[in-house]
Design an enzyme around this catalytic site. Structure first.
Site, PDB file in Angstrom:
ATOM      1  N   ASP A  86       0.868  -1.172   0.000  1.00  0.00           N
ATOM      2  CA  ASP A  86       0.000   0.000   0.000  1.00  0.00           C
ATOM      3  C   ASP A  86       0.909   1.227   0.000  1.00  0.00           C
ATOM      4  OD1 ASP A  86      -2.328   1.653   0.500  1.00  0.00           O
ATOM      5  OD2 ASP A  86      -1.694   1.710   2.599  1.00  0.00           O
ATOM      6  N   ASP A  88      -0.307   5.052   0.964  1.00  0.00           N
ATOM      7  CA  ASP A  88      -0.595   6.057   1.979  1.00  0.00           C
ATOM      8  C   ASP A  88      -0.501   5.481   3.392  1.00  0.00           C
ATOM      9  OD1 ASP A  88      -1.073   8.025   0.061  1.00  0.00           O
ATOM     10  OD2 ASP A  88      -3.186   7.512  -0.097  1.00  0.00           O
ATOM     11  N   GLU A  95      -1.608  10.553   4.290  1.00  0.00           N
ATOM     12  CA  GLU A  95      -2.684  10.198   3.374  1.00  0.00           C
ATOM     13  C   GLU A  95      -2.676  11.299   2.313  1.00  0.00           C
ATOM     14  OE1 GLU A  95      -4.781   7.605   3.287  1.00  0.00           O
ATOM     15  OE2 GLU A  95      -3.926   6.650   5.076  1.00  0.00           O
ATOM     16  N   ARG A 131     -14.958  12.356  -1.224  1.00  0.00           N
ATOM     17  CA  ARG A 131     -13.792  13.185  -0.939  1.00  0.00           C
ATOM     18  C   ARG A 131     -13.281  13.899  -2.192  1.00  0.00           C
ATOM     19  NH1 ARG A 131      -9.872   8.986   1.565  1.00  0.00           N
ATOM     20  NH2 ARG A 131     -11.215   7.584   0.369  1.00  0.00           N
ATOM     21  N   SER A 174      -2.219   1.026  -4.737  1.00  0.00           N
ATOM     22  CA  SER A 174      -2.815   1.982  -3.817  1.00  0.00           C
ATOM     23  C   SER A 174      -4.246   2.337  -4.192  1.00  0.00           C
ATOM     24  CB  SER A 174      -1.963   3.260  -3.806  1.00  0.00           C
ATOM     25  OG  SER A 174      -2.582   4.285  -3.051  1.00  0.00           O
ATOM     26  N   GLY A 175      -5.050   2.553  -3.166  1.00  0.00           N
ATOM     27  CA  GLY A 175      -6.380   3.116  -3.367  1.00  0.00           C
ATOM     28  C   GLY A 175      -6.313   4.621  -3.508  1.00  0.00           C
ATOM     29  N   LYS A 219      -6.923  -4.837  -5.165  1.00  0.00           N
ATOM     30  CA  LYS A 219      -5.621  -5.069  -4.528  1.00  0.00           C
ATOM     31  C   LYS A 219      -5.341  -6.565  -4.434  1.00  0.00           C
ATOM     32  CE  LYS A 219      -4.798  -0.882  -1.841  1.00  0.00           C
ATOM     33  NZ  LYS A 219      -4.199  -0.389  -0.593  1.00  0.00           N
ATOM     34  N   ASP A 242      -2.073  -0.694   5.850  1.00  0.00           N
ATOM     35  CA  ASP A 242      -2.576  -0.240   7.152  1.00  0.00           C
ATOM     36  C   ASP A 242      -4.087  -0.113   7.227  1.00  0.00           C
ATOM     37  OD1 ASP A 242      -3.142   3.183   7.151  1.00  0.00           O
ATOM     38  OD2 ASP A 242      -2.440   2.138   5.368  1.00  0.00           O
ATOM     39  N   ASN A 245      -9.009  -1.486   3.330  1.00  0.00           N
ATOM     40  CA  ASN A 245      -8.949  -1.924   1.933  1.00  0.00           C
ATOM     41  C   ASN A 245      -7.716  -2.786   1.642  1.00  0.00           C
ATOM     42  OD1 ASN A 245      -7.284   0.371   2.201  1.00  0.00           O
ATOM     43  ND2 ASN A 245      -7.474   0.878   0.045  1.00  0.00           N
TER      44      ASN A 245
END
Length: 297
Positions: A86, A88, A95, A131, A174-175, A219, A242, A245
């Protein structure tokens, strides 16, 4: 390794909290009925064989050093052929979407949504659309401004450089957003990077995310794809993250490590980095510090 000693216990101590002593390791070995001690780094990391996975809380209790991360692995295939990380709050300290929101003066508002999404309290798709929607009209130059302030988590460079040096496939999945993953991958040496896409009109963000959205399912699918491409099983893979997701890929990999994770993640993942840094992932695979590459000064 015989069936009588089927686990490896790795102890990694926080540098800031003081050295890992021979006495601490001896207490841990006595509790776990351990043998064949190997120091991976003097005063910081050691491993030994044990007949079974010891209770972590009890193992913590017998040691005087209270800032030690404990990893339990099987001896076979410890050095992994694939790393999926991942980004962030795992490879970079922030983030990135929250930091981008700071340029719009709404960091606190967006960070609150991020925190809930990463702890599994919100639907990931809805949370990312909400967001990003709040950033509609933000000048694209804010991306460069945000990137200029991004910092790496301790040990990130050494983790990627060492696994690359020993022939692993390294992937950043990454998301977050490709604007950042592409730059992180280029700087640290990840062979592959995947993320979501922030859409813009050439001047400002449109408030939209490119489809399909890269989520926890994607992922996991990436992890499976990279393993297949290498011709290895998931047991030969390492994943680290972390947030909620990340859970599917953490649970599917042969070695899934939660890195300073959200509570929902920490509760479900056996191996965790709580006190130390990303070099702990190398120690957990049996790499001695002398084999590390790209170590930050």
């Amino acid at each position: 390794m015989t069936a009588a000693h089927s686990h490896i216990v790795t102890l990694v101590a926080s540098r800031e909290a003081g050295p890992l002593t021979a006495q601490d390791v001896a207490r841990a070995m006595a509790y776990a009925q351990g043998r064949n001690l190997v120091w991976l780094e003097d005063g910081r990391a050691a491993e030994f064989q044990a007949p079974a996975a010891p209770d972590r809380s009890a193992l913590d209790a017998v040691m005087t050093h209270k800032a030690v991360d404990i990893f339990l692995t099987r001896p076979r295939g410890r050095r992994k052929a694939v790393l999926v990380a991942d980004m962030d709050s795992t490879i970079v300290t922030a983030e990135t979407l929250d930091e981008l929101a700071a340029c719009a003066g709404i960091k606190d508002k967006i960070a609150a949504i991020t925190a809930r999404a990463m702890n599994g309290e919100l639907d990931f798709h809805e949370a990312i659309r909400e967001r990003v929607g709040l950033l509609k009209g933000l000048p694209v130059r804010a991306l460069e401004e945000t990137w200029a302030n991004i910092a790496y988590c301790p040990g990130a460079r050494a983790l990627v450089a060492t696994m690359n040096a020993f022939g692993a496939t390294t992937a950043l999945v990454s998301g977050g957003f490709s604007f950042f993953t592409a730059r992180v991958a280029a700087e640290l040496g990840f062979a592959i990077n995947r993320a979501n896409t922030l859409l813009d009109d050439g001047t400002a963000l449109t408030g939209e995310v490119g489809e399909p959205i890269l989520d926890k399912t994607a992922k996991l699918a990436s992890l499976e794809e990279f393993a297949e491409a290498r011709g290895v099983k998931l047991t030969a893979c390492l994943s680290v993250g972390d947030g909620a997701n990340d859970l599917p890929m953490l649970k599917a990999a042969g070695l899934g490590i939660a890195y300073h994770a959200k509570p929902v993640v920490a509760a479900e993942v056996v191996n965790k980095v709580v006190h130390t840094d990303l070099t702990a992932l190398l120690f957990a695979q049996g790499y001695p510090a002398s084999a590390f590459k790209g170590v930050e000064p």
